[in-house]
Design an enzyme around this catalytic site. Structure first.
Site, PDB file in Angstrom:
ATOM      1  N   ASP A  34      16.582  14.318  -5.796  1.00  0.00           N
ATOM      2  CA  ASP A  34      16.254  13.970  -7.177  1.00  0.00           C
ATOM      3  C   ASP A  34      16.778  15.092  -8.069  1.00  0.00           C
ATOM      4  O   ASP A  34      16.362  16.248  -7.915  1.00  0.00           O
ATOM      5  CB  ASP A  34      14.737  13.838  -7.371  1.00  0.00           C
ATOM      6  CG  ASP A  34      14.203  12.486  -6.902  1.00  0.00           C
ATOM      7  OD1 ASP A  34      15.014  11.578  -6.642  1.00  0.00           O
ATOM      8  OD2 ASP A  34      12.966  12.339  -6.822  1.00  0.00           O
ATOM      9  N   GLY A 112      12.805  10.494  -2.527  1.00  0.00           N
ATOM     10  CA  GLY A 112      12.592   9.463  -1.519  1.00  0.00           C
ATOM     11  C   GLY A 112      11.193   9.646  -0.940  1.00  0.00           C
ATOM     12  O   GLY A 112      10.710  10.771  -0.798  1.00  0.00           O
ATOM     13  N   ASP A 203      23.507   6.582  -4.921  1.00  0.00           N
ATOM     14  CA  ASP A 203      23.110   6.737  -3.517  1.00  0.00           C
ATOM     15  C   ASP A 203      23.337   5.404  -2.801  1.00  0.00           C
ATOM     16  O   ASP A 203      22.557   4.470  -2.945  1.00  0.00           O
ATOM     17  CB  ASP A 203      21.629   7.164  -3.508  1.00  0.00           C
ATOM     18  CG  ASP A 203      20.954   7.046  -2.147  1.00  0.00           C
ATOM     19  OD1 ASP A 203      21.627   6.712  -1.151  1.00  0.00           O
ATOM     20  OD2 ASP A 203      19.744   7.290  -2.095  1.00  0.00           O
ATOM     21  N   GLU A 300       1.500  -4.064  -6.801  1.00  0.00           N
ATOM     22  CA  GLU A 300       2.021  -4.477  -5.501  1.00  0.00           C
ATOM     23  C   GLU A 300       1.098  -5.496  -4.828  1.00  0.00           C
ATOM     24  O   GLU A 300       1.572  -6.495  -4.267  1.00  0.00           O
ATOM     25  CB  GLU A 300       2.227  -3.231  -4.628  1.00  0.00           C
ATOM     26  CG  GLU A 300       3.365  -2.360  -5.174  1.00  0.00           C
ATOM     27  CD  GLU A 300       3.184  -0.863  -4.977  1.00  0.00           C
ATOM     28  OE1 GLU A 300       3.956  -0.097  -5.592  1.00  0.00           O
ATOM     29  OE2 GLU A 300       2.283  -0.438  -4.242  1.00  0.00           O
ATOM     30  N   THR A 345      -5.565   2.724  -7.361  1.00  0.00           N
ATOM     31  CA  THR A 345      -5.263   2.448  -8.759  1.00  0.00           C
ATOM     32  C   THR A 345      -5.798   3.622  -9.559  1.00  0.00           C
ATOM     33  O   THR A 345      -6.447   4.510  -9.020  1.00  0.00           O
ATOM     34  CB  THR A 345      -5.888   1.104  -9.209  1.00  0.00           C
ATOM     35  OG1 THR A 345      -5.378   0.763 -10.498  1.00  0.00           O
ATOM     36  CG2 THR A 345      -7.415   1.182  -9.285  1.00  0.00           C
ATOM     37  N   ASP A 443       2.559   8.339  -3.044  1.00  0.00           N
ATOM     38  CA  ASP A 443       2.910   8.716  -1.666  1.00  0.00           C
ATOM     39  C   ASP A 443       1.962   9.805  -1.155  1.00  0.00           C
ATOM     40  O   ASP A 443       1.589   9.821   0.024  1.00  0.00           O
ATOM     41  CB  ASP A 443       4.359   9.231  -1.602  1.00  0.00           C
ATOM     42  CG  ASP A 443       5.323   8.208  -2.164  1.00  0.00           C
ATOM     43  OD1 ASP A 443       5.049   7.005  -2.028  1.00  0.00           O
ATOM     44  OD2 ASP A 443       6.344   8.619  -2.746  1.00  0.00           O
TER      45      ASP A 443
HETATM   46  N1  LIG Z   1      -3.442  11.633 -14.060  1.00  0.00           N
HETATM   47  C1  LIG Z   1      -3.758  11.231 -12.829  1.00  0.00           C
HETATM   48  N2  LIG Z   1      -4.759  11.847 -12.139  1.00  0.00           N
HETATM   49  C2  LIG Z   1      -5.076  11.450 -10.898  1.00  0.00           C
HETATM   50  N3  LIG Z   1      -4.462  10.427 -10.260  1.00  0.00           N
HETATM   51  C3  LIG Z   1      -3.465   9.777 -10.882  1.00  0.00           C
HETATM   52  C4  LIG Z   1      -3.059  10.140 -12.190  1.00  0.00           C
HETATM   53  N4  LIG Z   1      -2.062   9.320 -12.570  1.00  0.00           N
HETATM   54  C5  LIG Z   1      -1.848   8.476 -11.532  1.00  0.00           C
HETATM   55  N5  LIG Z   1      -2.679   8.742 -10.516  1.00  0.00           N
HETATM   56  C6  LIG Z   1      -2.756   8.031  -9.229  1.00  0.00           C
HETATM   57  O1  LIG Z   1      -1.446   7.875  -8.755  1.00  0.00           O
HETATM   58  C7  LIG Z   1      -1.243   6.535  -8.306  1.00  0.00           C
HETATM   59  C8  LIG Z   1       0.231   6.192  -8.479  1.00  0.00           C
HETATM   60  O2  LIG Z   1       0.670   5.534  -7.345  1.00  0.00           O
HETATM   61  P1  LIG Z   1       1.766   4.391  -7.435  1.00  0.00           P
HETATM   62  O3  LIG Z   1       1.365   3.430  -8.493  1.00  0.00           O
HETATM   63  O4  LIG Z   1       1.927   3.870  -6.063  1.00  0.00           O
HETATM   64  O5  LIG Z   1       3.035   5.155  -7.945  1.00  0.00           O
HETATM   65  P2  LIG Z   1       4.087   6.021  -7.104  1.00  0.00           P
HETATM   66  O6  LIG Z   1       4.123   5.445  -5.726  1.00  0.00           O
HETATM   67  O7  LIG Z   1       5.345   5.835  -7.886  1.00  0.00           O
HETATM   68  O8  LIG Z   1       3.573   7.424  -7.160  1.00  0.00           O
HETATM   69  C9  LIG Z   1      -2.187   5.701  -9.166  1.00  0.00           C
HETATM   70  O9  LIG Z   1      -2.589   4.529  -8.492  1.00  0.00           O
HETATM   71  C10 LIG Z   1      -3.366   6.649  -9.382  1.00  0.00           C
HETATM   72  O10 LIG Z   1      -4.328   6.443  -8.363  1.00  0.00           O
HETATM   73 MG   LIG Z   2       3.578   3.788  -4.726  1.00  0.00          MG
END
Ligand SMILES: Nc1ncnc2c1ncn2[C@@H]1O[C@H](COP(=O)(O)OP(=O)(O)O)[C@@H](O)[C@H]1O
Ligand SMILES: [Mg+2]
Length: 459
Positions: A34, A112, A203, A300, A345, A443
């Site tokens: 990245d 990734g 990529d 998802e 979430t 992740d």
């Molecule tokens: N400011 C924050 N503080 C704590 N947890 C967070 C915050 N912002 C996002 N998250 C967590 O990160 C998760 C993001 O995961 P996801 O939606 O799978 O995105 P990615 O896989 O791109 O990281 C959210 O579901 C939430 O639980």
């Molecule tokens: Mg995710």
């Protein structure tokens, strides 16, 4: 609230004590570089003027969704700024790739899902970690931190495990150019309504889930060294490729890997990510019975229910209705038989499992601490930084959800609900109000919960 404070402290101890129980983890398939650049108004305006402002502006309203010229590149960046929307376009043109490389970056990070998780599980949790790198050029190898992180390498006929830095070779650089802009960022007469990023993806390998030779020919050997595996990166699959192959050719190979993992009793987790192709999404759902566990967010889960459920439920999950999410998780378990579903979430996590135990909850709590630490710092280096996240406030609004759960399920105690043949686990998460970065939090959540749960199971 006091209850959760106590549970969080205990969970951190239980989880960190259990991490050394895991003898090895496998991460596949997506690793890349990245390259992050923070956009600069003057620089951007000058470049666009040189290329021809009029032609670049034409692209804004007619997005090609891929990059074959400099007009496309800058038109895409401007469109992303104008809408305040995250966008990712594939770079098809070699000249543009050269241009991007020369324009440069402010920061490089391992990218990734597999790459990001390797630095966490190997670098921070110190679990012996084998990671798939489609290519291993010096630029990428140096982004792996020190620690028990390995790539398999053939020496003659023998497969050796070597840190990526020691195994680097003259291979292709798989670079995702990430152009970040803050809210209010202005260029010409365009103003960003919110902060976001435009990604120029140069990529060719991860876009078709390329598997390197060691994984095609030595997988049976690799699998013997691990007890857990996390699979990710399949969301990018296309239905057809120019050379006549399809997503099916790739999924066949993934399935043969899963068969080998299952034969050896390795527990497998699939990290879902939004999969634009409905056809591919369908096939991924069909593959879930071969996995032990799946991790996903509300978008998802909703996109899965769109296929296996009805329109009403699809909509309600997207809107965040707690009981609809629970119905969706139960439906997904009914359809696939998968043993563990971890939903995350903003503000709370749920796990639905076909087994019971407080370690499921402790794993979610530990994951929430890891996520908060990651949001606060952008990058995790030591487990102690996760302990510091104990002082981050717990989401107050989740307490309302907790009360709703108490009303609905009589058997609700300390986040755990006993259903006849399943356990539902709920936790309110830590929330960081102004995160330093949000890349890779999902992740971090899923991998932290998965490995710590299985570590605690062995305690
Ligand atoms: N400011 C924050 N503080 C704590 N947890 C967070 C915050 N912002 C996002 N998250 C967590 O990160 C998760 C993001 O995961 P996801 O939606 O799978 O995105 P990615 O896989 O791109 O990281 C959210 O579901 C939430 O639980
Ligand atoms: Mg995710």
């Amino acid at each position: 609230m006091r209850l959760w404070k106590r549970l969080y402290v205990q969970a951190f101890e239980n989880a960190t004590n259990a991490l050394p129980n895991i003898s090895g983890v496998l991460l596949a398939y997506n690793t890349n570089i990245d390259a992050i650049k923070y956009l600069d108004k003057e620089d951007l305006e000058q470049k666009i003027n040189e290329i021809g402002k009029e032609n670049v502006f034409k692209i804004i309203e007619n997005p090609p969704e891929k990059i074959a010229s400099l007009e496309h590149l800058f038109g895409g960046i401007l469109r992303s700024i104008k809408l305040g929307k995250a966008m990712e376009w594939f770079v098809e043109n070699e000249e543009v790739r050269k241009y991007l490389r020369e324009w440069g970056w402010d920061e490089l990070r391992i990218g990734g899902q597999a790459g990001i998780m390797a630095n966490l599980l190997g670098g921070v949790y110190r679990i012996p970690t084998i990671v798939h790198v489609p290519q291993n050029p010096r630029l990428q190898a140096e982004l792996f931190v020190d620690g028990p992180i390995y790539v398999p390498v053939f020496e003659g006929n023998e497969l050796k495990l070597i840190h990526p830095k020691e195994a680097q070779s003259d291979e292709d650089e798989l670079i995702h150019y990430i152009y970040e802009f803050p809210r209010g960022f202005q260029v010409f007469n365009i103003r960003a309504p919110r902060e976001n990023r435009f990604i120029a993806n140069a990529d060719d390998y991860n876009a078709r889930v390329y598997m390197r030779k060691e994984f095609r020919e030595g997988f049976g050997e690799i699998v013997k060294k691990v007890e857990l595996a996390l699979i990710s990166g399949l969301q990018v699959l296309n239905e057809y490729y120019p050379d006549g192959t399809t997503y099916r050719d790739i999924l066949d190979r993934v399935e043969s890997h899963l068969n080998i993992l299952n034969k050896h009793g390795v527990k497998t987790h699939f990290e879902f990510a939004y999969t634009p192709s409905k056809r591919v999404r369908e096939e991924l759902i069909e593959m879930l019975p071969k996995f032990t566990s799946v991790g996903l967010n509300e978008v998802e889960l909703s996109s899965i229910i769109e296929i296996i459920g009805d329109e009403e439920l699809t909509k309600e999950i997207l809107e965040g209705h707690l009981f609809s999410v629970i119905d969706g998780m139960n439906l997904l378990m009914d359809e696939t038989g998968i043993e563990r579903i971890h939903f995350h979430t903003y503000g709370y996590y749920l796990a639905l499992t076909q087994y019971r135990g407080e370690h499921v909850r402790d794993a979610l709590l530990f994951a929430s601490l890891a996520a908060a630490a990651k949001a606060m710092r952008g990058n995790l280096e030591r487990v102690e930084q996760i302990r510091d996240a104990l002082s981050v406030p717990t989401n107050e609004r989740a307490i309302i959800l907790e009360e709703e759960l108490e009303k609905e399920f009589t058997e609700f105690e300390n986040g755990i609900i006993d259903m006849t043949d399943r356990q539902l686990t709920f936790i309110p998460t830590k929330i960081v109000t102004s995160p330093k970065s949000t890349v890779g939090i999902g992740d971090t959540i899923s991998s932290s919960a998965f490995v710590s749960e299985f570590g605690m199971r062995k305690s």
